[in-house]
Design a protein around this motif. Structure first.
Motif, PDB file in Angstrom:
ATOM      1  N   GLY A 198      -6.037  25.109  16.864  1.00 52.72           N
ATOM      2  CA  GLY A 198      -5.090  26.203  16.971  1.00 52.72           C
ATOM      3  C   GLY A 198      -5.670  27.427  16.285  1.00 52.72           C
ATOM      4  O   GLY A 198      -6.799  27.402  15.791  1.00 52.72           O
ATOM      5  N   ASP A 199      -4.905  28.481  16.228  1.00 53.53           N
ATOM      6  CA  ASP A 199      -5.404  29.705  15.604  1.00 53.53           C
ATOM      7  C   ASP A 199      -5.699  29.515  14.123  1.00 53.53           C
ATOM      8  O   ASP A 199      -6.662  30.083  13.598  1.00 53.53           O
ATOM      9  CB  ASP A 199      -4.389  30.841  15.787  1.00 53.53           C
ATOM     10  N   THR A 200      -4.891  28.725  13.437  1.00 52.99           N
ATOM     11  CA  THR A 200      -5.068  28.560  11.992  1.00 52.99           C
ATOM     12  C   THR A 200      -5.127  27.103  11.558  1.00 52.99           C
ATOM     13  O   THR A 200      -5.217  26.826  10.357  1.00 52.99           O
ATOM     14  CB  THR A 200      -3.908  29.249  11.228  1.00 52.99           C
ATOM     15  N   ASN A 201      -5.043  26.170  12.500  1.00 49.75           N
ATOM     16  CA  ASN A 201      -5.056  24.763  12.110  1.00 49.75           C
ATOM     17  C   ASN A 201      -5.773  23.928  13.161  1.00 49.75           C
ATOM     18  O   ASN A 201      -6.196  24.437  14.200  1.00 49.75           O
ATOM     19  CB  ASN A 201      -3.631  24.245  11.889  1.00 49.75           C
ATOM     20  N   ALA A 202      -5.890  22.639  12.856  1.00 48.69           N
ATOM     21  CA  ALA A 202      -6.563  21.715  13.770  1.00 48.69           C
ATOM     22  C   ALA A 202      -5.883  20.359  13.699  1.00 48.69           C
ATOM     23  O   ALA A 202      -5.327  19.977  12.666  1.00 48.69           O
ATOM     24  CB  ALA A 202      -8.035  21.578  13.403  1.00 48.69           C
ATOM     25  N   ARG A 203      -5.915  19.676  14.825  1.00 50.41           N
ATOM     26  CA  ARG A 203      -5.510  18.264  14.843  1.00 50.41           C
ATOM     27  C   ARG A 203      -6.690  17.468  15.360  1.00 50.41           C
ATOM     28  O   ARG A 203      -7.240  17.780  16.422  1.00 50.41           O
ATOM     29  CB  ARG A 203      -4.285  18.044  15.742  1.00 50.41           C
ATOM     30  N   VAL A 204      -7.088  16.452  14.605  1.00 48.93           N
ATOM     31  CA  VAL A 204      -8.223  15.628  15.010  1.00 48.93           C
ATOM     32  C   VAL A 204      -7.719  14.223  15.317  1.00 48.93           C
ATOM     33  O   VAL A 204      -7.010  13.610  14.520  1.00 48.93           O
ATOM     34  CB  VAL A 204      -9.335  15.606  13.927  1.00 48.93           C
ATOM     35  N   THR A 205      -8.043  13.745  16.515  1.00 46.41           N
ATOM     36  CA  THR A 205      -7.722  12.373  16.914  1.00 46.41           C
ATOM     37  C   THR A 205      -8.922  11.492  16.586  1.00 46.41           C
ATOM     38  O   THR A 205     -10.052  11.790  16.993  1.00 46.41           O
ATOM     39  CB  THR A 205      -7.406  12.294  18.410  1.00 46.41           C
ATOM     40  N   LEU A 206      -8.667  10.428  15.840  1.00 50.98           N
ATOM     41  CA  LEU A 206      -9.729   9.528  15.395  1.00 50.98           C
ATOM     42  C   LEU A 206      -9.638   8.190  16.118  1.00 50.98           C
ATOM     43  O   LEU A 206      -8.559   7.598  16.203  1.00 50.98           O
ATOM     44  CB  LEU A 206      -9.625   9.284  13.886  1.00 50.98           C
ATOM     45  N   GLN A 207     -10.761   7.756  16.630  1.00 48.71           N
ATOM     46  CA  GLN A 207     -10.876   6.383  17.134  1.00 48.71           C
ATOM     47  C   GLN A 207     -11.677   5.614  16.096  1.00 48.71           C
ATOM     48  O   GLN A 207     -12.858   5.876  15.891  1.00 48.71           O
ATOM     49  CB  GLN A 207     -11.580   6.352  18.490  1.00 48.71           C
ATOM     50  N   ILE A 208     -11.034   4.667  15.430  1.00 47.19           N
ATOM     51  CA  ILE A 208     -11.645   3.918  14.334  1.00 47.19           C
ATOM     52  C   ILE A 208     -12.107   2.570  14.871  1.00 47.19           C
ATOM     53  O   ILE A 208     -11.292   1.747  15.314  1.00 47.19           O
ATOM     54  CB  ILE A 208     -10.647   3.744  13.179  1.00 47.19           C
ATOM     55  N   ASP A 209     -13.397   2.352  14.854  1.00 49.80           N
ATOM     56  CA  ASP A 209     -14.000   1.130  15.398  1.00 49.80           C
ATOM     57  C   ASP A 209     -14.435   0.260  14.217  1.00 49.80           C
ATOM     58  O   ASP A 209     -15.414   0.561  13.537  1.00 49.80           O
ATOM     59  CB  ASP A 209     -15.197   1.503  16.287  1.00 49.80           C
TER      60      ASP A 209
END
Length: 254
Positions: A198-209
């Motif tokens: 986003g303009d001031t933030n982030a969302r990170v999707t994690l795939q944990i193996d």
């Protein structure tokens, strides 16, 4: 008549050349320059000039990888106009670089594609490569991952799936990390991260193996159930403790 026949197959037709002010950009910024049109052997009607910001990605098809291209942003520079024989026209432009533009690391490529839409003729095109820097919020995550013992080893642009879709494109840029030390060393095979900025933030999707340990874990790995998905949202204010947020997210699954 003969000139028109030649122009219909691209001989003696108008040409286009795009000159970029800078070939380095950052997601959320813009690029500018000028489009130069060179008239051919006789006058021609140009339906439009378009600029497209393009990116490549790969899709696995029947055990092989097929490369595709996606349009990140497209602008129409002009309406219909005429270019005279041997005439040279110059048109300045600016085009925004969307936040979901992949960084120029790994196999992915990003470029500006310019085209003239000429009626009853082969449309001339020009392609100019770009270097897209890693967004600061993604850089912060990579640094935080290092602090918990995860090192970036591979970056690919892959077809989006139900877990990581949401950027409005058919693909995502996937950052893959392996452990080199710390509390998760020996407990993880890898972690894959996909970012939605986003303009001031982030969302990170994690795939944990998770790494197989014991019979139950080996059976889980063979059945493909050793992978878990979670996400972290953060802003510039969270960067100092991003390693803590990441470690907490991983601990829940390994």
């Amino acid at each position: 008549m003969f000139n028109k026949l030649l122009q219909s197959i691209g001989i003696g037709s108008a040409r286009v050349d795009t000159i970029l002010s800078d070939t380095v950009c950052v997601p959320g910024g813009s690029i500018s320059g000028e489009v130069r049109i060179y008239g051919g052997n006789s006058p021609q009607e140009i339906e439009t000039i378009y600029l497209s910001l393009m990116a490549s990605y790969e899709v696995e098809v029947d055990d092989s990888r097929v490369k595709y291209a996606a349009d990140l942003n497209c602008v129409r520079l002009t309406d219909r106009f005429s270019v005279q024989a041997n005439q040279e026209l110059v048109m300045p432009f600016s085009i925004s670089v969307p936040l979901n533009t992949p960084a120029s690391i790994g196999k992915g490529q990003v470029w500006v594609e310019t085209g003239l839409d000429i009626k009853s003729a082969i449309d001339p095109q020009d392609r100019d490569p770009l270097e897209v820097r890693v967004h600061p919020l993604i850089e912060a995550f990579i640094a935080a991952a290092e602090r918990v013992g995860l090192r970036l080893y591979k970056v690919d642009c892959e077809k989006a799936n139900r877990h990581n879709a949401g950027n409005g494109l058919p693909f995502v840029q996937e950052f893959e990390f392996k452990t080199f030390g710390g509390e998760f060393h020996g407990r993880l095979d890898e972690i894959e991260a996909v970012f939605l900025l986003g303009d001031t933030n982030a969302r990170v999707t994690l795939q944990i193996d998770r790494r197989a340990r014991g019979l139950a874990s080996m059976l889980s790995e063979s059945m493909g159930t050793d992978e878990s998905y979670t996400s972290i949202s953060y802003s510039q204010a969270d960067i100092a403790r991003l390693d803590v947020l990441l470690a907490d997210a991983i601990r829940r699954y390994c």
